[in-house]
Write a protein that holds these residues in place. Structure first.
Motif, PDB file in Angstrom:
ATOM      1  N   ALA A   1      -4.919   5.500  -6.199  1.00  0.00           N
ATOM      2  CA  ALA A   1      -3.835   4.984  -6.589  1.00  0.00           C
ATOM      3  C   ALA A   1      -3.372   5.350  -8.032  1.00  0.00           C
ATOM      4  CB  ALA A   1      -3.565   3.380  -6.319  1.00  0.00           C
TER       5      ALA A   1
ATOM      6  N   ARG B   1       0.879  -1.340  -0.053  1.00  0.00           N
ATOM      7  CA  ARG B   1       0.080  -0.034  -0.075  1.00  0.00           C
ATOM      8  C   ARG B   1       0.759   1.213  -0.096  1.00  0.00           C
ATOM      9  NH1 ARG B   1      -5.491   0.437   2.391  1.00  0.00           N
ATOM     10  NH2 ARG B   1      -6.721  -1.303   1.756  1.00  0.00           N
ATOM     11  N   SER B   2       1.928   1.216   0.683  1.00  0.00           N
ATOM     12  CA  SER B   2       2.755   2.360   0.787  1.00  0.00           C
ATOM     13  C   SER B   2       3.435   2.536  -0.669  1.00  0.00           C
ATOM     14  CB  SER B   2       3.789   2.327   1.906  1.00  0.00           C
ATOM     15  OG  SER B   2       4.511   1.324   1.516  1.00  0.00           O
ATOM     16  N   ARG B   3       3.566   1.592  -1.419  1.00  0.00           N
ATOM     17  CA  ARG B   3       4.327   1.671  -2.673  1.00  0.00           C
ATOM     18  C   ARG B   3       3.161   2.160  -3.815  1.00  0.00           C
ATOM     19  NH1 ARG B   3       9.034  -2.830  -3.684  1.00  0.00           N
ATOM     20  NH2 ARG B   3      10.396  -2.229  -1.888  1.00  0.00           N
ATOM     21  N   HIS B   4       1.799   1.378  -3.535  1.00  0.00           N
ATOM     22  CA  HIS B   4       1.199   1.403  -4.929  1.00  0.00           C
ATOM     23  C   HIS B   4      -0.262   2.339  -4.306  1.00  0.00           C
ATOM     24  CE1 HIS B   4       3.330  -0.815  -7.485  1.00  0.00           C
ATOM     25  NE2 HIS B   4       3.532  -1.653  -6.485  1.00  0.00           N
ATOM     26  N   GLY B   5      -0.173   2.826  -3.091  1.00  0.00           N
ATOM     27  CA  GLY B   5      -1.549   3.274  -2.582  1.00  0.00           C
ATOM     28  C   GLY B   5      -1.429   4.863  -2.670  1.00  0.00           C
TER      29      GLY B   5
ATOM     30  N   LYS C   1       0.417   5.891  -8.915  1.00  0.00           N
ATOM     31  CA  LYS C   1       1.149   4.843  -8.208  1.00  0.00           C
ATOM     32  C   LYS C   1       0.819   3.513  -8.781  1.00  0.00           C
ATOM     33  CE  LYS C   1       2.611   6.864  -3.696  1.00  0.00           C
ATOM     34  NZ  LYS C   1       2.517   6.707  -2.315  1.00  0.00           N
ATOM     35  N   TYR C   2      -0.284   3.322  -9.596  1.00  0.00           N
ATOM     36  CA  TYR C   2      -0.841   2.003  -9.997  1.00  0.00           C
ATOM     37  C   TYR C   2      -1.322   2.441 -11.468  1.00  0.00           C
ATOM     38  CZ  TYR C   2      -3.601  -1.789 -10.919  1.00  0.00           C
ATOM     39  OH  TYR C   2      -4.440  -3.078 -11.238  1.00  0.00           O
TER      40      TYR C   2
END
Lengths: 153, 65
Positions: free
Chosen positions: B32, A149-153, B37-38
């Motif tokens: 996101a 979550r901290s990378r992609h949230g 980030k996504y």
């Protein structure tokens, strides 16, 4: 208006989404309470029954009773599978982070402990280690989800 | 990948939650995507493009950082 203010707050503090549950997650944690509420008293009951009738009942019956707590755990896992199926693509990515990190860390940890035990450098209690596997996976799964979550949230 | 999802959403006056509901995903997924980030899957990118009535390449730019 209220929603757009919330969006602004989220933009200012991206960490909010690292700790906030999605509706799917909330429903899953609510559903998981059932198996947990069954498993805990069942464990206590099973331990009491086995201790009380260890010498009177046949091995097969004792083993069947001892394995009863597996049922609520299987129920909990079924809840997880249902939750995973209901996840959207981003939620699945985060779940995969959790699962991968849990399996890798716990797998490596157990392998390392196995090596230490094999070389007789430490004395290991296999029963305790087997019992601790699921809690260890659950704990590292949460850590993995936070990383995801901290990378992609 | 850079995208214009936030701009298009705000132009329509939708909140992240409203857009998420229209896309049948969680609000966190929308956030996101907007923050880059996504990167959404092709089906979700098509859904976004249809919702905003624009071609995918107008919403997403893979050449930008």
């Amino acid at each position: 208006m209220v929603s757009s203010n919330l969006d602004t707050i989220r933009r200012m503090n991206p960490f909010i989404d690292v700790v906030r549950f999605t509706p799917n997650e909330k429903a899953y944690y609510r559903r998981s309470l059932g198996p947990l509420l069954v498993a805990v008293p069942l464990m206590v009951g099973v331990v009491w029954l086995i201790e009380a009738y260890r010498d009177d009942w046949p091995f097969a019956l004792l083993a069947a009773i001892a394995l009863l707590p597996v049922l609520p755990m299987a129920w909990a896992m079924k809840q997880y599978v249902d939750y995973f199926k209901a996840c959207d693509e981003w939620e699945r990515l985060i779940e995969l982070y959790g699962i991968c990190i849990a399996v890798l860390v716990v797998g490596l940890g157990y392998f390392g402990l196995g090596l230490l035990g094999l070389m007789a450098l430490v004395s290991l209690d296999g029963t305790l280690l087997a019992l601790l596997m699921l809690p260890a996976i659950s704990l590292t799964y949460v850590v993995g989800k936070i990383i995801g979550r901290s990378r992609h949230g | 990948m850079r995208n214009l999802v936030r701009e298009r959403r705000e132009a329509r006056g939708w909140s992240q939650a409203e857009l998420a509901e229209r896309l049948a995903v969680s609000r966190q997924t929308v956030n996101a995507i907007e923050t880059g980030k996504y990167d959404p899957s092709l089906p979700l990118a098509f859904k976004l493009a249809r919702l905003f009535e624009e071609p995918i390449e107008a919403l997403f730019d893979d050449r930008a950082e």
